[in-house]
Design an enzyme around this catalytic site. Structure first.
Site, short mmCIF file in Angstrom:
data_model
loop_
_atom_site.label_atom_id
_atom_site.label_comp_id
_atom_site.label_asym_id
_atom_site.label_seq_id
_atom_site.Cartn_x
_atom_site.Cartn_y
_atom_site.Cartn_z
N MET A 1 -21.56 2.45 -22.75
CA MET A 1 -22.58 3.33 -23.65
C MET A 1 -22.76 2.72 -24.93
O MET A 1 -23.76 2.74 -25.57
CB MET A 1 -21.73 4.62 -23.55
CG MET A 1 -22.54 5.75 -24.59
SD MET A 1 -21.54 5.80 -26.38
CE MET A 1 -22.33 7.31 -26.52
N CYS B 1 -18.40 4.25 -21.74
CA CYS B 1 -17.53 4.02 -22.72
C CYS B 1 -18.12 2.55 -23.42
O CYS B 1 -19.02 2.81 -24.14
CB CYS B 1 -15.90 4.05 -22.46
SG CYS B 1 -14.88 4.28 -23.53
N GLU C 1 -15.70 8.53 -13.85
CA GLU C 1 -15.01 7.81 -12.58
C GLU C 1 -13.61 8.29 -12.48
O GLU C 1 -13.15 8.37 -11.33
CB GLU C 1 -14.96 6.20 -12.74
CG GLU C 1 -14.02 5.77 -13.64
CD GLU C 1 -14.40 5.40 -15.30
OE1 GLU C 1 -15.57 6.24 -15.55
OE2 GLU C 1 -13.91 4.63 -15.98
N GLY D 1 -14.24 -1.23 -21.58
CA GLY D 1 -13.71 -2.31 -21.91
C GLY D 1 -13.40 -2.41 -23.21
O GLY D 1 -13.64 -1.61 -24.20
N GLY E 1 0.98 3.26 -2.59
CA GLY E 1 0.17 4.27 -2.86
C GLY E 1 -0.81 4.99 -1.90
O GLY E 1 -1.00 6.34 -1.99
N HIS F 1 -14.99 8.85 -19.41
CA HIS F 1 -14.95 8.09 -18.16
C HIS F 1 -15.31 9.12 -16.77
O HIS F 1 -14.27 9.49 -16.25
CB HIS F 1 -13.66 7.55 -17.99
CG HIS F 1 -13.45 6.41 -19.00
ND1 HIS F 1 -13.50 5.13 -18.45
CD2 HIS F 1 -12.90 6.25 -20.27
CE1 HIS F 1 -13.10 4.25 -19.63
NE2 HIS F 1 -12.98 5.25 -20.68
N ASP G 1 14.71 -5.69 -6.34
CA ASP G 1 14.32 -5.98 -7.64
C ASP G 1 15.52 -5.52 -8.65
O ASP G 1 15.76 -4.28 -8.75
CB ASP G 1 13.07 -5.47 -8.17
CG ASP G 1 11.90 -5.90 -7.35
OD1 ASP G 1 12.22 -7.06 -6.45
OD2 ASP G 1 10.88 -5.50 -7.54
N LYS H 1 13.06 -2.12 19.04
CA LYS H 1 13.92 -2.99 18.23
C LYS H 1 14.21 -2.62 16.86
O LYS H 1 15.16 -2.49 16.23
CB LYS H 1 13.24 -4.41 18.32
CG LYS H 1 14.03 -5.65 18.12
CD LYS H 1 13.22 -7.02 18.20
CE LYS H 1 13.95 -7.96 17.72
NZ LYS H 1 13.07 -9.35 18.02
N LYS I 1 12.47 -9.27 11.50
CA LYS I 1 13.68 -9.63 10.81
C LYS I 1 13.35 -9.25 9.20
O LYS I 1 14.29 -8.56 8.81
CB LYS I 1 13.97 -11.13 10.91
CG LYS I 1 15.17 -11.50 10.24
CD LYS I 1 16.55 -11.28 11.56
CE LYS I 1 16.87 -12.35 12.38
NZ LYS I 1 17.78 -11.87 13.50
N GLY J 1 0.89 -1.28 0.07
CA GLY J 1 0.19 0.05 0.00
C GLY J 1 0.72 1.28 0.02
O GLY J 1 0.33 2.21 0.64
N1 GLN Z 1 -13.18 -0.22 -26.94
C1 GLN Z 1 -14.12 0.58 -27.05
C2 GLN Z 1 -13.42 1.84 -27.92
O1 GLN Z 1 -12.02 1.87 -28.28
C3 GLN Z 1 -14.30 1.43 -25.65
C4 GLN Z 1 -13.27 1.69 -24.86
C5 GLN Z 1 -13.49 1.74 -23.41
O2 GLN Z 1 -14.48 1.19 -22.78
N2 GLN Z 1 -12.38 2.72 -22.72
O3 GLN Z 1 -13.82 2.81 -28.24
#
Ligand code: GLN
Length: 537
Positions: free
Chosen positions: A387, A384, A512, A357, A21, A510, A151, A226, A192, A19
């Site tokens: 929609m 997105c 969000e 997506g 961030g 978006h 790393d 410690k 440790k 965590g």
């Molecule tokens: N795949 C869709 C596009 O490229 C929607 C992208 C998304 O949902 N961010 O338009």
């Protein structure tokens, strides 16, 4: 060297996922609450230029800034906590560093020199860290180093930190976040791994100034002594970071541990104002004492990994608090959703969100979910791709355009109601080439969206290649799905609504990404409110 900006580095040891961030964001919040301006930067040691080309299963959500950077989801936490936008400069990867150095080499900027990790890569890293400091906007820059100390890929970053500690002396400090595991069989907390992790940092020449110890049980004085003793830090610099009920508790837990105080002391900064966390406290109080409860279904294809939809689930928390209501999110896998089980899966919901997506997997489940929301008057928000699914569903089931689709999935569809954006047609590279970042959008007065925002002109962030096909707009509007938001310059349709439905909104952008604790997103607030009303009926 004197410098007005202070630099704080946050490194991690023992294991990932401790965590960093949230600790970085919480510290920045506390410093902000004392009147300092702070920003947070993430350095990611992977070679991708940005996480835009990473599968969300690998790295969680890809967060997008106003200026169109595709970034790590931690930047979302930074914005949600601080309510200050981040930018391209806040997100750096090894890919970006190497690309810049190699470009300079080709331009002849190192002419005659052998280009090496030290000093060229480390110099580039140090420059990137200081870009934010040199802007003059921030008193304090907090830089979170991704990965775990030791790393191979994070070595140049640790070396850059070592060098900056020397160059900036009192204007620079290192907070190391480690784990104090609890061994149930021994009934003991173990120090440790932390000792080893600090030793490893020391091998690279970095003495941490403060240790943040992630733990499931409180650290008593003996164990703090410690840790202090073995790791060369004062006892007040051993900070307990105990598991919290919500991430929004962490700033207060850090305050109780005195993290902000010890940071200010070490940076020779005065404790300026008494920290003002009134609005944060009242947010937390409402969060923990909701007056009602609703359940929203989140339909997506990455629901096994909830980090893939981090900004959406956080936006629901903010919007819930605005509505004094707990928002339970039911995670629904779009691939498993069919006509046969839809009633069982979605029947009890107060609202349905179809997630963003890419690609065809799970698309038919998403379209079915839209249909269910539309036909049953359940409040709906499509984001997105969500929609775009709403548009496809309407075309198929209301306009009877059989097999209407998006060109992303069916290039030869007879009804390409979602089509590729003009500027995307000539682009060959996949990384960083979508329509990215903030664009203006004009809202239709009195639409549900305009009512939610309480304004007719908004700016929201985008990440897509496809768009509503304006050739079909007239048919859609006549049949009852209207364009409730348009880009004023390009006429791209950014919002669709069904005015005869109580609350049906699809947005190409978006929302969000812009929801914060101080500024819950109006569209999520409106959606949660509609879901509350739906439940009451
Ligand atoms: N795949 C869709 C596009 O490229 C929607 C992208 C998304 O949902 N961010 O338009």
């Amino acid at each position: 060297m004197s410098n007005s900006t202070k630099y704080i580095f946050v490194t991690g040891g023992v294991t990932s996922s401790l965590g960093k961030g949230i600790i970085s964001a919480s510290l920045a919040k506390l410093l902000q609450a004392r009147g300092y301006s702070a920003t947070i930067q993430k350095l990611d040691p992977y070679i991708n230029i940005d996480p835009g080309t990473l599968n969300p299963y690998e790295h969680g959500e890809c967060y997008v800034t106003d200026d169109g950077a595709e970034t790590d989801l931690d930047l979302g936490h930074y914005e949600r906590f601080l309510n200050v936008p981040t930018s391209q400069a806040n997100s750096v990867t090894t890919g970006k560093i190497y690309q810049a150095v190699i470009d300079k080499e080709r331009r002849g900027e190192y002419l005659g020199k052998t280009v090496q990790v030290i000093p060229h890569i480390t110099d580039e890293i140090k420059d990137r860290i200081q870009i934010l400091g040199k802007k003059g906007e921030f008193d304090i820059v907090i830089t979170e180093i991704g990965g775990t100390v030791g790393d191979i890929e994070s070595l140049p970053y640790v070396e850059a930190v070592r060098q900056m500690k020397w160059e900036f002396e009192n204007d620079c400090l290192v907070i190391h976040l480690t784990l104090i595991p609890y061994l149930a069989a021994a009934g003991e907390l173990k120090t440790k791994p932390t000792q080893h992790s600090v030793k490893q940092l020391l091998e690279f020449g970095v003495q941490p100034d403060i240790l943040c110890c992630r733990t499931e049980h409180h650290l008593d004085l003996t164990i703090r002594k410690k840790i202090a003793n073995f790791c060369n830090v004062g006892i007040n610099a051993v900070i307990e970071s105990i598991d919290a009920e919500t991430i929004y508790d962490v700033p207060l837990l850090m305050q109780a541990e005195g993290l902000d105080k010890v940071v200010l002391e070490k940076l020779n900064l005065s404790s300026k104002d008494v920290p003002n966390l009134d609005s944060w406290n009242s947010f937390l109080h409402t969060l923990k004492n909701p007056k009602s409860e609703i359940t929203i279904g989140l339909v997506g294809k990455y629901v096994e990994l909830k980090d893939s939809y981090k900004s959406i689930s956080e936006a629901f928390i903010h919007a819930g608090v605005s509505n004094e209501c707990r928002v339970n999110v039911k995670w629904i896998h779009s691939e498993k959703l069919t006509k046969a089980n839809i009633q069982e899966e979605l029947g009890e919901l107060d609202g349905i969100l179809v997630a963003p997506g890419f690609g065809s997997r799970g698309i038919s489940g998403k379209i079915e979910a839209v249909r269910y929301a539309r036909e049953n008057n359940i409040p709906f928000l499509g984001i997105c791709l969500g929609m775009q699914c709403a548009v496809i569903e309407f075309a198929r089931n209301v306009l009877h355009m059989e097999d209407a689709h998006t060109m992303e999935i069916a290039e030869d569809s007879k009804f390409p109601v979602i089509t590729m954006m003009e500027e995307q047609k000539t682009i060959a590279n996949l990384g960083g080439t979508m329509r990215l970042g903030a664009y203006k959008c004009e809202l239709k007065p009195n639409s549900n969206t305009a009512i939610a925002y309480n304004t007719d002109l908004i700016s929201e962030r985008h990440r897509h290649r496809y768009e509503f096909n304006n050739e079909y707009l007239k048919q859609f509007e006549e049949a009852g799905m209207v364009a409730a938001g348009k880009n004023p310059e390009t006429n791209l349709i950014e919002v669709v609504e069904i005015p005869t439905h109580p609350w049906f909104v699809g947005v190409q952008f978006h929302p969000e990404y812009k929801s914060t604790v101080d500024n819950p997103h109006p569209l999520f607030v409106g959606f949660v409110n509609a879901a509350k009303e739906y439940k009451q009926k």
